[in-house]
Every structure is written in C-alpha cells, then in structure tokens.
Scaffold this motif. Structure first.
Motif, short mmCIF file in Angstrom:
data_model
loop_
_atom_site.label_atom_id
_atom_site.label_comp_id
_atom_site.label_asym_id
_atom_site.label_seq_id
_atom_site.Cartn_x
_atom_site.Cartn_y
_atom_site.Cartn_z
N ASN A 142 1.00 -1.21 0.01
CA ASN A 142 0.28 0.03 0.07
C ASN A 142 0.77 1.31 0.05
O ASN A 142 0.37 2.29 0.36
CB ASN A 142 -0.99 -0.15 1.17
CG ASN A 142 -1.92 -1.41 1.16
OD1 ASN A 142 -2.63 -1.72 0.16
ND2 ASN A 142 -2.15 -1.81 2.53
N ALA A 143 2.20 1.26 -0.22
CA ALA A 143 3.08 2.38 -0.50
C ALA A 143 3.58 2.43 -1.76
O ALA A 143 4.05 1.54 -2.29
CB ALA A 143 4.06 2.17 0.76
N THR A 160 -1.52 12.25 0.86
CA THR A 160 -0.92 11.18 0.08
C THR A 160 0.45 10.87 0.76
O THR A 160 0.87 9.65 0.80
CB THR A 160 -0.67 11.82 -1.17
OG1 THR A 160 -1.89 12.18 -1.69
CG2 THR A 160 -0.05 10.64 -2.00
N VAL A 211 3.21 9.95 3.17
CA VAL A 211 3.64 9.57 4.79
C VAL A 211 4.87 10.20 5.40
O VAL A 211 5.08 10.21 6.54
CB VAL A 211 3.40 8.04 4.66
CG1 VAL A 211 2.35 7.38 4.41
CG2 VAL A 211 4.71 7.54 4.01
N GLN A 214 3.67 5.42 10.48
CA GLN A 214 2.56 6.18 9.59
C GLN A 214 1.43 5.59 9.33
O GLN A 214 0.09 6.04 9.28
CB GLN A 214 3.19 7.06 8.63
CG GLN A 214 4.22 7.86 8.94
CD GLN A 214 3.72 9.06 10.03
OE1 GLN A 214 3.81 8.70 11.03
NE2 GLN A 214 3.28 10.33 9.70
N GLN A 215 1.56 4.38 8.74
CA GLN A 215 0.26 3.82 8.18
C GLN A 215 -0.10 2.70 9.11
O GLN A 215 -1.06 1.92 8.98
CB GLN A 215 0.63 2.58 6.95
CG GLN A 215 0.94 3.48 5.51
CD GLN A 215 0.83 3.01 4.43
OE1 GLN A 215 -0.50 2.55 4.33
NE2 GLN A 215 1.60 3.13 3.48
N HIS A 216 0.12 2.96 10.49
CA HIS A 216 -0.61 2.25 11.72
C HIS A 216 -0.35 0.71 11.68
O HIS A 216 -1.08 -0.05 12.09
CB HIS A 216 -1.87 2.58 11.86
CG HIS A 216 -2.34 3.97 11.81
ND1 HIS A 216 -1.98 4.79 12.66
CD2 HIS A 216 -2.91 4.70 10.86
CE1 HIS A 216 -2.28 6.30 12.39
NE2 HIS A 216 -2.77 6.22 11.40
N LYS A 217 0.86 0.17 11.12
CA LYS A 217 1.06 -1.27 11.20
C LYS A 217 1.85 -1.48 12.26
O LYS A 217 2.21 -2.67 12.65
CB LYS A 217 1.99 -1.46 9.83
CG LYS A 217 1.22 -1.31 8.63
CD LYS A 217 2.16 -1.57 7.48
CE LYS A 217 1.55 -1.39 6.22
NZ LYS A 217 2.49 -1.60 4.94
N ASN A 245 7.24 4.05 7.37
CA ASN A 245 6.04 3.71 6.67
C ASN A 245 4.99 2.93 7.75
O ASN A 245 3.91 3.16 7.57
CB ASN A 245 6.29 3.19 5.36
CG ASN A 245 5.31 2.85 4.56
OD1 ASN A 245 4.50 3.80 4.07
ND2 ASN A 245 4.73 1.43 4.35
N ASN A 259 -3.65 5.40 -2.84
CA ASN A 259 -2.31 4.62 -2.08
C ASN A 259 -1.66 5.76 -1.33
O ASN A 259 -2.05 6.96 -1.18
CB ASN A 259 -1.45 4.13 -3.25
CG ASN A 259 -0.95 2.78 -2.80
OD1 ASN A 259 -1.69 2.10 -1.79
ND2 ASN A 259 -0.11 2.13 -3.58
N GLN A 260 -0.44 5.16 -0.68
CA GLN A 260 0.29 6.28 0.08
C GLN A 260 1.75 6.27 -0.59
O GLN A 260 2.24 5.44 -1.19
CB GLN A 260 0.35 5.58 1.64
CG GLN A 260 -0.99 5.78 2.49
CD GLN A 260 -1.42 7.29 2.42
OE1 GLN A 260 -0.83 7.83 3.33
NE2 GLN A 260 -2.52 7.74 2.09
#
Length: 614
Positions: free
Chosen positions: A96-97, A270, A272, A565-568, A562, A219-220
């Motif tokens: 997703n990046a 957009t 991150v 920032q994408q809460h993984k 990443n 997407n990011q």
C-alpha cells in the motif's frame, strides 16, 4: 566480427540482437545510434560511437558482435548480502505504499529497487542523478522490463542539462509522457547549465505528477532521496502556504489542472514522509523553519559518518590519482589544499595523504582548511561517544580556518584543491573567484586541479560560474594587488582518458601577454576534474561491500517510517513533523540495522547535529 580491414561504407551487413533490431540485417549507416550498445558488448558510450564511426571509415571493429542479455535487478540484489538480509523481517513493509526515489544510477541502487519490489512496493519512480553518464547505457536496459516502474535521468548536451531519451522507454504511465516532455522542453528552452537547478525542475515536476497518480490510486507515497532535491523545497513551500501552481512557478513550470489547491493539502492526503541519505540533504532539511511531514535520515549515523567515510575518502583519492596518472602526473608531487579537513571524510583524506606525501615535505605540500580550526571543544553538546572532537587536529599538517589566512607563498604554491565541505557556508567563504584570479596571476604552477568530493556541483559552484562566464565572454580581466589589469583570453575543452576515452575533466585555459609582447605569452589552466561533480562517481563510487550496508540502513528507515505512519505498529504514535535520525533518535536506532545503539533507548534522543560540516 571478421573480415578485411578495408570495408565498403554501405555494403557491409551486420546482424543485431533481437532486442536492438529484431534480427534485421542493416548497413552501418542504418544502425540506430541507440543500438550501438547492443552491437558492441565490450564497449559503451563513447567507445561504441568510436567503433561505429571506425566501421563507417573502413577500419577494423571489435570482433564480438553480440551483447549478453542485461542483468536483472534481482541479480544485482543477489550481490548485496546486507540488503538481502532485511527482506525477511520487513517482508511486506511497503504494501500500500508507492515510492519516489532520487538516487545515483549504480548497480547497488538497482539492487535496492529489486528489494523495494520484494517488500511489496507497488509503484516506483526514480530520478537518477547523472554523475556518470557511462552508467546510463550499462544499467538502464536492466530496468526497462519492470512493471509499474519509471525513471528519469539527465545528461549533458553541449554545456547544458537535458532529459535522456531513454526515459521514454518506460510505459508505466505513473509519470505521464506529457510531464517528461514538459521537463525536456523547459530544460531545452533555458539551456540550464546548473545541475542543481536542472534537477530541481525535473524532480519537482516528476514528483507532483507521481503524487497525483498515487492519490488517484488511493495509495500512500514515501519519498526517499539522496541530496535534498525536493523535500526542503516542499517544507518551505508548505510553510509559505503556497498553492501547487505557485510552487510550480518557482521552478519555471506551467500551471496544472487543480493547481489552485494548496500544496500542503495534496501532501497531507498522500505523503507519509521522507527519508534523506546524505549530509547535504540533511542540512537543507534542517535549515527549514518548519517540516511539512516527518523525515527519517541516516546522514549522521555511525555507519554513514564513520564507517563509510574511510571508504569514500579512499575512492576519492583513487579517482583523483587515476586521472592524474592519465594526464602524466602523480599525487605525491602536488601542493594540496584540503578544504573540510576536520570533517568526517576530510580527516580520512588527510590521513591517506599524510601517508602518500614524503614526510620531509608534508608541511610544504599538504594544507588543511576548516571552520572548526581554533575551536576548543567547550561548546560540544551531548552527543554519541563515537563522534570526533572538532578541536583536535586531523593530522600533522598546517591548518587555518580560512584560505586567506595561509601565507601568500603557500597559496601561490598550491596546485591541487580538494574540497569536501559540501559547499560554502554563509559568511564563511572557501576558495572564491578573487582567490582564483590571484592564483592565475601569481600561482607558480601552470595548472590548478580542482577536485570535489561533495554532492552535486556544490563545492566549486561560484568558481564554475566564473569559468563559464569567462569562456562565454571570451576573456576575463584580472586585476592584481597593485591595480594593474590584465586581459586573459579564455577557452575550454573536454579532457578524456587516453585509453578508455572516458570523460575526466574540463580544462579552462587562460592566456595573456605582458606589455602586448607575444613573446611573453603566459598560459594557465584550471583543470576542473569531473566537471565539478563528486570525483569518485567518475569511476566506481563507494564499494558494494560498504554501500550495501548503508543502503540497507536507508531502506530500513523507510520501512520503519512507513510502518508507523500507516499504523502497522499500533503501539507507536504517529510521527511528528520533524527529523528522526539514526543513532540520534532511540526509536529509529533500535529498529535499524547497523545502528550503533550508543546508550540509546526507545524514547531517548541525542540532540540533532546542527546544519554544517560534521
């Protein structure tokens, strides 16, 4: 290829590879220029052109008439043990990046591209820095078959920067052909001679186009760059609350659809964050009043500043010596002024040079110049224990804070200036145009070699303007201390290695007579090695064994940023819009390969180094 050395210019047939001409039999005149690299597998660039012309003139050409299939990016990655080692722990780090990458065109960066794809990155667009134009013919074929991949590289045409036609071979559409043509046309219209200005125009337009593509795909986007070409520009434009079109106008670009929207809004939806590789880029970011997004960096890490510095210094000296050898000279006979002698690379250069020059001549042949000379170390802030003490001399050599502090005799003796400062610091000049004018009039050598180990063309930027302006005008008026003016006529020519025909320098020659008497003609040459680009990239840059570890650390920082920032990593709060530097920030140091882990714990930071030489 076999046959007699005398050939008909039009009747001789050759068979090209399927990649080049799909098996057609063509005359030499019909062979497309872009296919030369396929016709002659053992030669590239200027070599291929020479061989092609030789064939037209009935001369002998290389026997081998077929090229091996280009290596894949995965094959380049297989040679990089450190980067391969991070694939498993960061298996899906870039799902997703999409990634916008600005970096060198080297075998190791092709390996990084392969790694990013294996880490599930969907789209990649790269703007390559064109330090070594021979690399384009060698490495671009390996990238052409990648899906959702595009690339842009600039090269010099005459004395200005232009878009390479190879950029139009990629069909991903993630950066539109219209954008590439706009960059091409803008550079052609302006005849941009500044590498930095040309890159900023190209990177800005490509980045905005790619960002729109990523946003449209919901997407990011992650930015990874080497040299601060775009991130500092974005920070400053957002801090000034500029629209997209106002930002584009700053770099000579036309308005775009939706350009009235705020740039900050586009990035917030957009982008991150960004990752910076180099100290030059780190400094440019740190000079910004306010960050528009989080930044990670390896620029001041132990690996980059201590471990890599020795190898970079060695590669700079190797390239310098190779060029001097090609010209018939040696390093140990030079009178060397080392700018940045107390920096990380400068200290290593001083040590190597100390071993090169005869001990009895060291004080007369090696001089160090650095802003840190004269500091007492009392202002040293809390920092990692591995950082060098600026107050300590780098070697047993004569050092001053500025060039003008050196005795006149030393300045007149200098015939090689090696700069690794990253460029002039405001209020602290380096080797300036008046210093060059003085050397032309009073320097004892007939040639002055200028060698840069700094990014872009930053080290001698003002000198380069002086040189090109003199050639464009045809002359320059030199005035000595007594006020007597001398009109020196200026010319320039490219210098190529006599064996490989590789471009190695530009020679700016100044000629004048005294009292108008042609028998008293004086001729001085300023030899700008590598056209002012970092000299080690004229050849091989940093060795794979070392740069592999550095690039693995760079990718790790991007993966960590990443993921947060994408809460993984739900246990970690989103990052603030500031700089996170490996070995100065505990959160990024502990999770990063090759971090020094110098008494840092998550949540604990050292104060970040201020912009300037380190």
């Amino acid at each position: 290829m076999s046959g007699k050395s005398k050939r008909s210019k039009t009747s001789k047939k050759i068979t090209l590879l399927p990649e080049a001409a799909k098996g057609k039999s063509l005359t030499w005149e019909q062979c497309p220029a872009e296919d030369w690299e396929y016709c002659f597998s053992d030669v590239r660039g200027a070599h291929a052109k020479r061989s092609f012309r030789a064939a037209l003139e009935g001369q002998a050409v290389p026997r081998q008439a077929s090229a091996t299939k280009p290596k894949t990016v995965d094959e380049y990655l297989s040679c990089m043990q450190a980067t391969t080692g991070i694939l498993k722990p960061w298996d899906s780090a870039f799902a997703n990046a999409d990634i916008f990458l600005v970096h060198h065109l080297t075998a190791e960066v092709l390996g990084v591209i392969a790694a990013l794809r294996k880490m599930k990155c969907q789209r990649i667009f790269v703007v390559f820095t064109g330090y070594n134009q021979a690399a384009e013919g060698l490495y671009m074929p390996s990238l052409r078959e990648l899906d959702h991949f595009g690339a842009l590289v600039l090269h010099q045409e005459n004395d200005w920067w232009a878009v390479s036609k190879s950029c139009f071979d990629f069909k991903s559409g993630d950066v539109s052909d219209a954008t590439l043509h706009e960059i091409e046309n803008k550079l052609a219209a302006t005849h941009q001679k500044s590498f930095t200005a040309a890159m900023q125009l190209a990177v800005t337009d490509a980045f905005l186009s790619f960002t729109h593509t990523v946003k449209g795909a919901k997407n990011q986007l992650l930015l990874i760059e080497d040299g601060g070409y775009i991130a500092p520009l974005l920070h400053n434009a957002c801090e000034a609350d500029k629209t997209i079109d106002a930002f584009r106008k700053d770099y000579g670009l036309d308005p775009e659809e939706g350009g009235s929207d705020k740039l900050a809004s586009l990035l917030k939806d957009t982008l991150v964050g960004g990752v910076e590789h180099t100290r030059n880029g780190y400094d440019s970011d740190m000079l910004c009043k306010k960050f528009a997004f989080p930044m990670g960096s390896i620029a001041v890490s132990y690996l980059k500043t201590v471990m890599e510095s020795e190898t970079v210094a060695a590669s700079i000296l190797t390239a310098t010596q190779d060029i001097l050898y090609a010209l018939g000279f040696v390093l140990k006979k030079r009178h060397i002024m080392l700018f940045g002698s107390r920096g990380n690379i400068g200290r290593q250069l001083a040590k190597h040079l100390e071993d090169t020059i005869d001990p009895g001549e060291l004080q007369q042949r090696l001089f160090g110049c650095d802003l840190k000379v004269g500091t007492d170390g009392t202002s040293r802030q809390r920092c990692p224990g591995w950082m060098p003490d600026d107050s300590m001399p780098c070697a047993v050599i004569k050092e001053y804070k500025t060039y003008k502090q050196f005795p006149e005799e030393d300045r007149n003796n200098v015939d090689l200036i090696l700069g690794v400062t990253g460029g002039p610091t405001k209020g602290h000049p380096l080797f300036e145009t008046e210093d060059l004018g003085s050397w032309l009039l009073h320097g004892k050598s007939s040639t002055l070699y200028l060698v840069s180990g700094s990014t872009k063309q930053a080290e001698f930027a003002r000198i380069m303007v002086f040189l090109t302006d003199a050639v464009d005008r045809g002359y320059v008026d030199l005035v000595d201390e007594s006020g007597i003016a001398v009109r020196a006529y200026a010319t320039v020519k490219e210098v190529h290695d006599p064996l490989s025909d590789r471009f190695i320098a530009k020679a700016y020659t100044f000629e004048w007579t005294t009292h108008g008497d042609p028998r008293t003609t004086i001729r001085k040459t300023v030899m700008l090695m590598g056209d002012g680009m970092p000299i080690n990239f004229t050849f091989y840059g940093v060795t794979t064994e070392i740069i592999d570890e550095v690039l693995a650390q760079l990718v790790c920082v991007g993966a960590q940023l990443n993921a947060i920032q994408q809460h993984k990593k739900p246990q970690e709060e989103p990052l603030e819009n500031r700089m996170y530097a490996v070995d100065f920030n505990g959160q990024f140091t502990q999770s990063c390969v090759f971090g020094s882990h110098d008494v840092l714990k998550p949540g604990e930071d050292f104060p970040l180094p201020k912009p300037g030489p380190m």
